[in-house]
Design a protein around this motif. Structure first.
Motif, PDB file in Angstrom:
ATOM      1  N   UNK A   6       0.841  -1.200   0.000  1.00  0.00           N
ATOM      2  CA  UNK A   6       0.000   0.000   0.000  1.00  0.00           C
ATOM      3  C   UNK A   6       0.876   1.250   0.000  1.00  0.00           C
ATOM      4  N   UNK A   7       1.901   1.271   0.873  1.00  0.00           N
ATOM      5  CA  UNK A   7       2.802   2.421   0.926  1.00  0.00           C
ATOM      6  C   UNK A   7       3.571   2.558  -0.384  1.00  0.00           C
ATOM      7  N   UNK A   8       3.943   1.417  -0.970  1.00  0.00           N
ATOM      8  CA  UNK A   8       4.663   1.459  -2.252  1.00  0.00           C
ATOM      9  C   UNK A   8       3.778   2.047  -3.341  1.00  0.00           C
ATOM     10  N   UNK A   9       2.506   1.623  -3.367  1.00  0.00           N
ATOM     11  CA  UNK A   9       1.572   2.186  -4.341  1.00  0.00           C
ATOM     12  C   UNK A   9       1.369   3.676  -4.092  1.00  0.00           C
ATOM     13  N   UNK A  10       1.262   4.059  -2.823  1.00  0.00           N
ATOM     14  CA  UNK A  10       1.069   5.471  -2.487  1.00  0.00           C
ATOM     15  C   UNK A  10       2.253   6.306  -2.944  1.00  0.00           C
ATOM     16  N   UNK A  11       3.478   5.788  -2.740  1.00  0.00           N
ATOM     17  CA  UNK A  11       4.663   6.519  -3.186  1.00  0.00           C
ATOM     18  C   UNK A  11       4.593   6.809  -4.676  1.00  0.00           C
ATOM     19  N   UNK A  12       4.148   5.812  -5.443  1.00  0.00           N
ATOM     20  CA  UNK A  12       4.067   5.994  -6.893  1.00  0.00           C
ATOM     21  C   UNK A  12       2.917   6.923  -7.277  1.00  0.00           C
ATOM     22  N   UNK A  13       1.774   6.752  -6.626  1.00  0.00           N
ATOM     23  CA  UNK A  13       0.582   7.518  -7.007  1.00  0.00           C
ATOM     24  C   UNK A  13       0.707   8.994  -6.670  1.00  0.00           C
ATOM     25  N   UNK A  14       1.288   9.301  -5.491  1.00  0.00           N
ATOM     26  CA  UNK A  14       1.370  10.703  -5.090  1.00  0.00           C
ATOM     27  C   UNK A  14       2.494  11.453  -5.799  1.00  0.00           C
ATOM     28  N   UNK A  52      -4.712  20.440  -4.581  1.00  0.00           N
ATOM     29  CA  UNK A  52      -3.679  21.151  -5.352  1.00  0.00           C
ATOM     30  C   UNK A  52      -2.478  21.564  -4.503  1.00  0.00           C
ATOM     31  N   UNK A  53      -2.723  22.061  -3.296  1.00  0.00           N
ATOM     32  CA  UNK A  53      -1.605  22.486  -2.450  1.00  0.00           C
ATOM     33  C   UNK A  53      -0.793  21.277  -1.979  1.00  0.00           C
ATOM     34  N   UNK A  54      -1.480  20.173  -1.656  1.00  0.00           N
ATOM     35  CA  UNK A  54      -0.765  18.966  -1.225  1.00  0.00           C
ATOM     36  C   UNK A  54       0.088  18.422  -2.370  1.00  0.00           C
ATOM     37  N   UNK A  55      -0.435  18.482  -3.597  1.00  0.00           N
ATOM     38  CA  UNK A  55       0.344  18.004  -4.745  1.00  0.00           C
ATOM     39  C   UNK A  55       1.637  18.812  -4.888  1.00  0.00           C
ATOM     40  N   UNK A  56       1.550  20.136  -4.724  1.00  0.00           N
ATOM     41  CA  UNK A  56       2.743  20.975  -4.845  1.00  0.00           C
ATOM     42  C   UNK A  56       3.754  20.630  -3.758  1.00  0.00           C
ATOM     43  N   UNK A  57       3.280  20.452  -2.523  1.00  0.00           N
ATOM     44  CA  UNK A  57       4.200  20.103  -1.433  1.00  0.00           C
ATOM     45  C   UNK A  57       4.829  18.734  -1.692  1.00  0.00           C
TER      46      UNK A  57
END
Length: 314
Positions: A6-14, A52-57
Motif C-alpha cells: 500500500x505504501x509502495x503504491x502510495x509513493x508511486x501515485x502521489x 492542489x496544495x498537497x500536490x505541490x508540497x
C-alpha cells in the motif's frame, strides 16, 4: 523505499499529477486484487486524490528533498533554542526558516508553472502554511517529507492535526533530516545564483544527470500535454452532446409554447361560443318547461273528456 504494497503504491501515485491519480489508483488496486492481495487492493482503493496544495508540497518533497529536509531539521533546532531560552539563536533560526520557506515558495511556483498549473493565491497560502507546520512539528515534518500528503497542514501553536493527512499509512522517517547550519547557508548562497523559476534537482552538475533530468522533464511535459489534449477532446465531445440536448430541449420548449398558445386561442374561442350557448340553454329550458306544463294540461283535458263520454254512453 517502501516495502508495504500500500505504501509502495502510495509513493508511486502521489508522484503523479492529480488528474492522473484516480485512474492510476484504480489500476494499482486491480493489479493487487488480481494478485490475490484483497486487503491491499481495498486499502489502495481508499487512497484519496491530493489537493492542489498537497500536490505541490509532494513535488517539493520529491524534487527538493534537501531543502525540505533543511526545513524539517530546522524545526528541531528551533525547539531546542526555545527550550533553552536562547533568544538570539531563536531569532536567527526564525529568520533562517523565513528564508528557507521563501526559497521553497519560489520553487513551488516554478514547479507548478512548469506543469502548466499556475496556482491561485489561496493554494500558495496553503502550501506556505504546510511548510510552516513542517517546521514546528516532527510528525508534520515527517508527513511533508513523505511526499504523500493528501491535504494541506496548519499549525496551531506547536500542534498540527494530521488525521487523514497522509496517504498509504503513517509516514516513516523524513527522506532528509536537514543539513548542518553551515551547509544550509552554503546551499542558500548556491540557490541565490540560480533563476527563481528554474527547478534545482539534487544539485546535479553531471552533464549526464542533467540530460536525464531534462529528458524526464520533457516526458512529464509531454504527458501533461497528452492529458490536456485528452481532456480537451472529452470536453469537446461533452460539449457537443450538451449542445444536442440543449437544442432538443429548446425545440421541445418551443413546441409546447406553440401548443399552449393554440390551446389559449381555442379556449378564448370556446369562451366566446359558451356565452350564447348558455343563453340558448336557458331559452330551451324555459321552452321545455312550458311544453311540459302544456302537455300536462292537454293530458288532463283529454282524460276529462274521455271520462265524460263514458258517462253519456252509460
Amino acid at each position: 523505499m517502501a516495502t508495504d504494497p500500500v505504501a509502495e503504491a502510495a509513493d508511486a501515485l502521489y508522484a503523479l499529477v492529480p488528474e492522473e491519480f484516480t485512474a492510476a489508483r484504480n489500476e494499482r488496486a486491480a493489479e493487487a486484487r488480481g494478485a490475490g492481495e484483497t486487503a491491499a487492493a481495498k486499502a489502495i482503493t481508499g487512497l484519496r486524490r491530493p489537493s492542489p496544495s498537497a500536490w505541490i508540497v509532494n513535488r517539493l518533497a520529491r524534487d527538493e528533498p534537501d531543502r525540505v529536509g533543511d526545513l524539517v531539521g530546522l524545526g528541531g533546532e528551533l525547539a531546542d533554542a526555545q527550550a533553552a531560552g536562547d533568544g538570539r539563536a531563536l531569532g536567527a533560526l526564525v529568520a533562517e526558516r523565513r528564508e528557507l520557506i521563501g526559497d521553497l515558495m519560489r520553487l513551488a511556483s516554478g514547479l507548478a508553472d512548469a506543469a502548466d498549473r499556475t496556482p491561485s493565491r489561496a493554494v500558495l497560502d496553503e502550501v506556505e502554511q504546510t511548510l510552516v507546520a513542517a517546521s514546528v512539528s516532527a510528525e508534520a515534518g515527517s508527513a511533508v517529507a513523505s511526499g504523500r500528503l493528501v491535504r494541506a497542514l496548519r499549525a496551531v501553536g506547536v500542534d498540527v492535526d494530521l488525521a487523514g493527512a497522509v496517504g498509504g499509512g503513517e509516514p516513516g522517517p523524513p527522506r532528509r533530516l536537514g543539513r548542518r547550519p553551515a551547509e544550509r547557508a552554503e546551499g542558500r548562497a548556491d540557490a541565490a545564483s540560480r533563476p527563481a523559476n528554474i527547478r534545482v534537482t539534487a544539485r546535479a552538475t553531471d552533464p549526464d544527470a542533467a540530460a536525464e533530468q531534462a529528458r524526464r522533464d520533457r516526458e512529464r511535459r509531454e504527458a501533461a500535454v497528452a492529458a490536456a489534449r485528452e481532456r480537451a477532446d472529452d470536453d469537446a465531445h461533452a460539449l457537443a452532446e450538451a449542445s444536442v440536448r440543449r437544442d432538443a430541449a429548446e425545440q421541445r420548449f418551443e413546441d409546447l409554447e406553440a401548443e399552449r398558445d393554440e390551446l389559449e386561442r381555442r379556449l378564448s374561442e370556446v369562451r366566446d361560443e359558451l356565452r350564447p350557448a348558455e343563453r340558448e340553454v336557458r331559452i330551451a329550458t324555459r321552452a321545455h318547461e312550458s311544453a311540459v306544463a302544456e302537455a300536462e294540461r292537454s293530458a288532463r283535458a283529454r282524460d276529462e273528456a274521455e271520462a265524460a263520454l263514458s258517462d253519456d254512453e252509460a
